[in-house]
Design a protein around this motif. Structure first.
Motif, mmCIF file in Angstrom:
data_model
loop_
_atom_site.group_PDB
_atom_site.id
_atom_site.type_symbol
_atom_site.label_atom_id
_atom_site.label_comp_id
_atom_site.label_asym_id
_atom_site.label_seq_id
_atom_site.Cartn_x
_atom_site.Cartn_y
_atom_site.Cartn_z
ATOM 1 N N LEU A 26 54.943 43.813 18.683
ATOM 2 C CA LEU A 26 54.422 42.622 17.816
ATOM 3 C C LEU A 26 55.393 42.168 16.609
ATOM 4 O O LEU A 26 55.657 40.954 16.488
ATOM 5 C CB LEU A 26 53.163 42.939 17.106
ATOM 6 C CG LEU A 26 51.981 43.301 17.905
ATOM 7 C CD1 LEU A 26 50.653 43.825 16.927
ATOM 8 C CD2 LEU A 26 51.451 41.886 18.401
ATOM 9 N N GLY A 30 55.953 38.312 17.745
ATOM 10 C CA GLY A 30 55.403 37.685 16.623
ATOM 11 C C GLY A 30 53.778 37.710 17.235
ATOM 12 O O GLY A 30 53.276 38.743 16.941
ATOM 13 N N THR A 31 53.122 36.666 17.392
ATOM 14 C CA THR A 31 51.843 36.469 17.877
ATOM 15 C C THR A 31 51.501 36.711 19.127
ATOM 16 O O THR A 31 52.307 35.932 19.948
ATOM 17 C CB THR A 31 51.222 35.058 17.149
ATOM 18 O OG1 THR A 31 51.643 34.907 15.637
ATOM 19 C CG2 THR A 31 49.708 35.014 17.535
ATOM 20 N N VAL A 62 47.839 45.142 11.408
ATOM 21 C CA VAL A 62 47.772 43.848 12.382
ATOM 22 C C VAL A 62 46.790 43.289 12.126
ATOM 23 O O VAL A 62 45.725 43.570 11.712
ATOM 24 C CB VAL A 62 47.541 44.934 13.798
ATOM 25 C CG1 VAL A 62 46.964 43.614 14.808
ATOM 26 C CG2 VAL A 62 49.112 45.389 14.304
ATOM 27 N N GLU A 75 44.228 36.715 19.214
ATOM 28 C CA GLU A 75 45.601 36.580 19.015
ATOM 29 C C GLU A 75 46.011 37.891 17.815
ATOM 30 O O GLU A 75 45.021 38.043 17.134
ATOM 31 C CB GLU A 75 46.104 35.580 18.581
ATOM 32 C CG GLU A 75 46.264 34.329 19.492
ATOM 33 C CD GLU A 75 47.034 33.222 18.904
ATOM 34 O OE1 GLU A 75 47.629 32.459 19.892
ATOM 35 O OE2 GLU A 75 47.278 32.895 17.752
ATOM 36 N N TYR A 76 46.821 38.448 18.187
ATOM 37 C CA TYR A 76 47.351 39.544 17.249
ATOM 38 C C TYR A 76 48.656 39.488 16.905
ATOM 39 O O TYR A 76 49.550 38.717 17.579
ATOM 40 C CB TYR A 76 47.075 40.949 18.215
ATOM 41 C CG TYR A 76 45.820 41.379 18.562
ATOM 42 C CD1 TYR A 76 45.010 42.212 17.520
ATOM 43 C CD2 TYR A 76 45.227 41.120 19.749
ATOM 44 C CE1 TYR A 76 43.876 42.522 17.924
ATOM 45 C CE2 TYR A 76 44.019 41.660 20.147
ATOM 46 C CZ TYR A 76 43.364 42.127 19.425
ATOM 47 O OH TYR A 76 42.103 42.643 19.654
ATOM 48 N N SER A 77 48.917 39.994 15.690
ATOM 49 C CA SER A 77 50.387 39.927 14.970
ATOM 50 C C SER A 77 50.451 40.620 13.930
ATOM 51 O O SER A 77 49.239 41.382 13.297
ATOM 52 C CB SER A 77 50.576 38.478 14.179
ATOM 53 O OG SER A 77 49.526 37.933 13.426
#
Lengths: 114, 114
Positions: A26, A30-31, A62, A75-77
């Motif tokens: 991450l 990024g995303t 996160v 989506e994860y970031s």
DNA sequence: CGGTATCCCCGAAGATACTG
DNA sequence: CAGTATCTTCGGGGATACCG
């Protein structure tokens, strides 16, 4: 255990077989979507990926963004708060790297494992 | 996993149910005998104390000095090299402490556990 | 696609006993 | 005093199947 022992807390949050890798991905990527993360981390199962992400999310490290679509898109970031971990991760990374060299000096590089 | 993933190494060395406490005791107490350590850490067994100390010793973080006496006397202390971990431990401690406050903000302090 | 539910295994850690 | 040896327990993590 009372006032100056809180580095255990940090340890606990970072512990988990996949958390380091996830954080790294991450930070670098990024995303990312759930499936992107999974593809970028060979051998991880959905179960573990979801579980570790939940824990990191709980700790506000996160961010998880759900798009109400069919099929689903999530989506994860890194969160802004999570990014503040970067200096620590960096320091640990540097120490770890130099420590590997230190072990080499002490025991030689012809070891099979640590 | 290749170049910038070495913070996992640091993590692994610090992991172990008792390593944080042991490190803390040695940082605070200077040189301590095996039995002193054991008494200062309630609930730890000889087995675990010896095992974790061995691992820390292997990594050159803790120094072990044996006095050939009867009954035996063995003293443990942070090695010079081990002391270089202090800034990291300190940083982790600070982050951990502030993170506990952060969790309070997010979820309130009326939680039973983390 | 992005999960959760279920079952299983293995290794870290605990209890206890013995030793130089 | 400072350990090691042995046995057991417990839960993190893996495999697999199912779901909205």
């Amino acid at each position: 255990m009372t006032a100056y022992c809180k580095f255990e807390t940090t340890l606990e949050i970072l512990i988990g077989k996949w958390k380091p890798v996830i954080l790294l991905r991450l930070l670098a990527g990024g995303t990312m979507r759930f499936s992107e993360l999974q593809k970028s981390i060979p051998d991880i199962t959905k179960k573990m990926l979801a579980q570790q992400l939940r824990e990191l999310e709980y700790h506000d490290i996160v961010r998880r963004e759900v798009y109400p679509l069919v099929p689903p898109k999530v989506e994860y970031s890194m969160s802004d708060y999570g990014l503040r971990l970067t200096p620590i991760l960096q320091a640990m990374n540097d120490w770890g790297a130099s420590h590997i060299a230190h072990l080499d000096e002490l025991y030689g590089e012809d070891r099979t494992a640590d």
